[in-house]
Design an enzyme around this catalytic site. Structure first.
Site, PDB file in Angstrom:
ATOM      1  N   GLU A  26     -28.856 -28.165 -45.703  1.00  0.00           N
ATOM      2  CA  GLU A  26     -29.090 -27.451 -46.964  1.00  0.00           C
ATOM      3  C   GLU A  26     -28.837 -25.961 -46.770  1.00  0.00           C
ATOM      4  O   GLU A  26     -28.952 -25.438 -45.653  1.00  0.00           O
ATOM      5  CB  GLU A  26     -30.556 -27.703 -47.403  1.00  0.00           C
ATOM      6  CG  GLU A  26     -30.922 -27.029 -48.707  1.00  0.00           C
ATOM      7  CD  GLU A  26     -32.282 -27.484 -49.249  1.00  0.00           C
ATOM      8  OE1 GLU A  26     -33.014 -28.207 -48.531  1.00  0.00           O
ATOM      9  OE2 GLU A  26     -32.601 -27.118 -50.396  1.00  0.00           O
ATOM     10  N   ASN A 173     -31.802 -34.044 -57.257  1.00  0.00           N
ATOM     11  CA  ASN A 173     -32.675 -34.152 -56.087  1.00  0.00           C
ATOM     12  C   ASN A 173     -34.101 -33.834 -56.499  1.00  0.00           C
ATOM     13  O   ASN A 173     -34.338 -32.856 -57.226  1.00  0.00           O
ATOM     14  CB  ASN A 173     -32.236 -33.138 -55.015  1.00  0.00           C
ATOM     15  CG  ASN A 173     -33.297 -32.969 -53.925  1.00  0.00           C
ATOM     16  OD1 ASN A 173     -33.474 -33.841 -53.081  1.00  0.00           O
ATOM     17  ND2 ASN A 173     -34.029 -31.850 -53.954  1.00  0.00           N
ATOM     18  N   GLU A 174     -35.035 -34.619 -56.059  1.00  0.00           N
ATOM     19  CA  GLU A 174     -36.460 -34.380 -56.345  1.00  0.00           C
ATOM     20  C   GLU A 174     -36.654 -33.905 -57.788  1.00  0.00           C
ATOM     21  O   GLU A 174     -37.289 -32.886 -58.038  1.00  0.00           O
ATOM     22  CB  GLU A 174     -37.072 -33.407 -55.320  1.00  0.00           C
ATOM     23  CG  GLU A 174     -37.029 -33.974 -53.918  1.00  0.00           C
ATOM     24  CD  GLU A 174     -37.976 -33.324 -52.899  1.00  0.00           C
ATOM     25  OE1 GLU A 174     -38.553 -32.266 -53.199  1.00  0.00           O
ATOM     26  OE2 GLU A 174     -38.132 -33.909 -51.810  1.00  0.00           O
ATOM     27  N   TYR A 240     -41.968 -36.927 -45.492  1.00  0.00           N
ATOM     28  CA  TYR A 240     -42.083 -36.037 -44.334  1.00  0.00           C
ATOM     29  C   TYR A 240     -43.368 -36.332 -43.572  1.00  0.00           C
ATOM     30  O   TYR A 240     -44.403 -36.657 -44.177  1.00  0.00           O
ATOM     31  CB  TYR A 240     -42.083 -34.569 -44.787  1.00  0.00           C
ATOM     32  CG  TYR A 240     -40.706 -34.092 -45.196  1.00  0.00           C
ATOM     33  CD1 TYR A 240     -39.771 -33.714 -44.243  1.00  0.00           C
ATOM     34  CD2 TYR A 240     -40.326 -34.032 -46.543  1.00  0.00           C
ATOM     35  CE1 TYR A 240     -38.503 -33.273 -44.600  1.00  0.00           C
ATOM     36  CE2 TYR A 240     -39.057 -33.601 -46.914  1.00  0.00           C
ATOM     37  CZ  TYR A 240     -38.149 -33.227 -45.932  1.00  0.00           C
ATOM     38  OH  TYR A 240     -36.891 -32.805 -46.287  1.00  0.00           O
ATOM     39  N   GLU A 296     -34.241 -37.800 -47.005  1.00  0.00           N
ATOM     40  CA  GLU A 296     -34.987 -36.701 -46.369  1.00  0.00           C
ATOM     41  C   GLU A 296     -36.144 -37.321 -45.617  1.00  0.00           C
ATOM     42  O   GLU A 296     -37.008 -37.977 -46.221  1.00  0.00           O
ATOM     43  CB  GLU A 296     -35.498 -35.695 -47.403  1.00  0.00           C
ATOM     44  CG  GLU A 296     -34.375 -34.854 -47.981  1.00  0.00           C
ATOM     45  CD  GLU A 296     -34.865 -33.711 -48.870  1.00  0.00           C
ATOM     46  OE1 GLU A 296     -35.987 -33.200 -48.645  1.00  0.00           O
ATOM     47  OE2 GLU A 296     -34.112 -33.348 -49.793  1.00  0.00           O
ATOM     48  N   GLN A 345     -33.559 -31.251 -40.893  1.00  0.00           N
ATOM     49  CA  GLN A 345     -32.188 -30.997 -41.259  1.00  0.00           C
ATOM     50  C   GLN A 345     -31.381 -30.700 -39.998  1.00  0.00           C
ATOM     51  O   GLN A 345     -31.978 -30.356 -38.974  1.00  0.00           O
ATOM     52  CB  GLN A 345     -32.118 -29.816 -42.204  1.00  0.00           C
ATOM     53  CG  GLN A 345     -32.896 -30.029 -43.499  1.00  0.00           C
ATOM     54  CD  GLN A 345     -32.557 -28.980 -44.568  1.00  0.00           C
ATOM     55  OE1 GLN A 345     -31.698 -28.146 -44.405  1.00  0.00           O
ATOM     56  NE2 GLN A 345     -33.298 -29.036 -45.672  1.00  0.00           N
TER      57      GLN A 345
HETATM   58  O1  AHR Z   1     -35.876 -30.258 -46.699  1.00  0.00           O
HETATM   59  C1  AHR Z   1     -36.586 -29.237 -47.300  1.00  0.00           C
HETATM   60  C2  AHR Z   1     -36.925 -29.529 -48.762  1.00  0.00           C
HETATM   61  O2  AHR Z   1     -37.817 -30.603 -48.803  1.00  0.00           O
HETATM   62  C3  AHR Z   1     -35.786 -29.965 -49.645  1.00  0.00           C
HETATM   63  O3  AHR Z   1     -35.072 -28.902 -50.161  1.00  0.00           O
HETATM   64  C4  AHR Z   1     -36.485 -30.705 -50.739  1.00  0.00           C
HETATM   65  O4  AHR Z   1     -35.677 -31.695 -51.322  1.00  0.00           O
HETATM   66  C5  AHR Z   1     -37.731 -31.248 -50.064  1.00  0.00           C
HETATM   67  O5  AHR Z   1     -38.859 -30.989 -50.781  1.00  0.00           O
END
Ligand code: AHR
Length: 498
Positions: A26, A173-174, A240, A296, A345
């Site tokens: 990103e 995205n999101e 995450y 992600e 990432q």
């Molecule tokens: O990866 C960091 C961020 O995490 C991304 O931009 C977003 O899609 C997610 O919340």
């Protein structure tokens, strides 16, 4: 502690799509700028602006697919700002990530050049949150139209004669959060509308990806599948691993044993998430036509002290190697539905495989896991029955070990194994069923081991070899054909049997 695994070599669970080993880059912190793009005039050796050391390290991983430009950045990105002569490209503020000026020097041509240099598939994420349908339609036309058209002509005027092949396109995205704070019903309708104009030009076939849920938001998956399943090829999931909570995530390197345990416990939650989202998808798509794309995933800690909080720069230790290995095993296990995943990432951000400092770089323990696990790319996942010993701390328990096995096109079987325990070695007994005693006896066994000299062992540009793979020496084959591997605490290994 004893762990026992039966590998049914005559029972396949399907193919492990190599795209499960995908990455995400990103416009965030030092991922694109400095981490990948240094510009043609940089003193750092580069190929048309892309740094050579990072290119070489990524090439070695055989990256199958790379997602870009975001993330949250995607829903504020206007692709036209990133084409044409670099010196005249519009500058913008990267509002999500540190409020820094984005000069748009890395745009469509640069990203697609990077993919060509890496030999990987591009996965472009379009803008629904603040972009128009026309903008999305024209971007696809610009990249993929072969012939005479306003966008193809502009692409050619900007130096690219042939269209690119773009296989994967994300529509937002999101969108439940940074991508527009939408309700699933509203996004589902927008998705149906935007994707209509994501066209297949010539031979290019686009795999359309809808924005999916975060974590435990099963309602989002339900609504998207109910309202828009027939218009999509893939639906995403973001998850995450955070040791504590969003307010205080915890340090990447300075952690207690309890935080080691908690991080791994939370990483394993991926299994429940994939199972439950898949069950909803099964209801509307029993043939499993639509892929679940975990685009992600990875660890998210507090940033390294003294660095820009908006840059999400963190170190990467053996703990991250274990998270990566155990998560990849979960994806293998669900390879009938999970056909792509993109770790967040690639460089200098979150659970990165590469860290740079000026002209220097190092690869991380997570990099080594991706490297060692390459043997699983497009291999046939073998059915296994794994009985793990229990790993307990402060009243909670998780499996001590995680195991996955596959057979490559050359017939060689690879078994990847992790020992999650911070202090106990793990003995793992492997029984290969479905092979004759003679074949088993003739197998040549070897392996690779990744371990550190501490739980927080990590690589730096000064000491890039602190954590690196070595030979796995603790392999024993018994007369009854069973194989025993002993793993040190906090380690990952790959056994080759061929
Ligand atoms: O990866 C960091 C961020 O995490 C991304 O931009 C977003 O899609 C997610 O919340």
């Amino acid at each position: 502690m004893t762990n026992r695994t039966v590998i049914n070599t005559d029972r396949s669970k399907g193919s492990i799509n190599r795209n499960i080993y995908g990455h995400f880059s990103e416009h965030l912190g030092r991922c694109i700028y400095e981490g990948i793009w240094v510009g043609e005039d940089s003193d750092i050796p580069n190929t048309q602006g892309i740094r050579n050391d990072v290119l070489e390290a990524l090439r070695k991983l055989n990256l199958p697919v790379l997602r870009w430009p975001g993330g949250c950045f995607a829903d504020e990105y206007h692709w036209r700002d990133g084409i044409g002569p670099r010196e005249t490209r519009k500058r913008m503020i990267n509002t999500h990530w540190g409020g820094v000026v984005e000069n748009n020097h890395f745009g469509t041509h640069e990203f697609l050049l990077l993919c060509e240099l890496l030999g990987c598939e591009p996965y472009i994420n379009g803008n629904v949150g603040s972009g128009t349908v026309q903008e999305m339609q024209e971007w696809v036309e610009y990249m993929t139209f072969d012939g005479e058209s306003p966008m193809a002509n502009e692409r050619q005027a900007n130096g690219r004669e042939e269209p690119w092949k773009v296989s994967y396109f994300g529509v937002g995205n999101e969108n439940w959060g940074c991508g527009g704070n939408m309700r699933p019903e509203y996004y589902a309708d927008l998705y149906r509308r935007y994707q209509t104009y994501v066209r297949n030009y010539g031979d290019n076939r686009i795999f359309r990806i809808a924005c999916g849920a975060s974590d435990f938001d099963y309602n989002w998956t339900e609504v998207l599948m109910r309202e828009a399943a027939r218009f999509m090829d893939g639906l995403t999931l973001h998850y995450y691993t955070i040791p504590h909570n969003w307010q205080r995530k915890g340090s990447a390197t300075d952690f207690e044993t309890s935080e080691w345990f908690e991080t791994l416990r939370k990483a394993l939650v991926m299994d429940e998430l994939v199972q439950k989202h898949s069950t909803i998808m099964d209801k509307y798509d029993p043939q499993k036509r639509i892929s679940l794309i975990v685009d992600e995933w990875g660890t998210w800690y507090d940033v390294e002290p003294g660095t820009n909080p908006g840059f999400l720069y963190q170190q990467n230790t053996m703990r991250d190697a274990l998270v990566a290995a155990a998560t990849l095993h979960i994806f293998h296990n669900h390879c009938d539905r999970v056909r792509m995943a993109n770790i967040a990432q690639t460089v200098n951000v979150l659970q990165a495989v590469i860290l740079t400092e000026g002209a220097r770089m190092t690869v991380t323990p997570t990099y080594h896991v991706f490297d060692m696990f390459q043997v699983h790319h497009d291999a046939e996942a073998l059915d296994i029955n794994h009985q793990a010993a229990s790993y307990s701390l402060n009243g909670a328990s998780i499996p001590q070990t995680s195991v996955s096995a596959s057979r490559g096109k050359d017939g060689v079987i690879h078994v990847s194994l992790c020992n999650l325990s911070h202090d106990e070695p793990a003995e793992i007994t492997l029984e290969l069923r479905g092979l004759t005693q003679q074949t088993i006896g003739a197998l040549s066994l070897s392996g690779t081991l990744l371990q550190g000299n501490a739980l927080n062992a990590h690589n730096t540009v000064e000491q890039p070899e602190e954590v690196s793979p070595s030979e796995l020496t603790s392999i024993e084959q018994h007369e009854d054909g069973t194989i025993r591997v002993t793993l040190p605490p906090a380690s990952v290994a790959v056994l080759r049997a061929g």
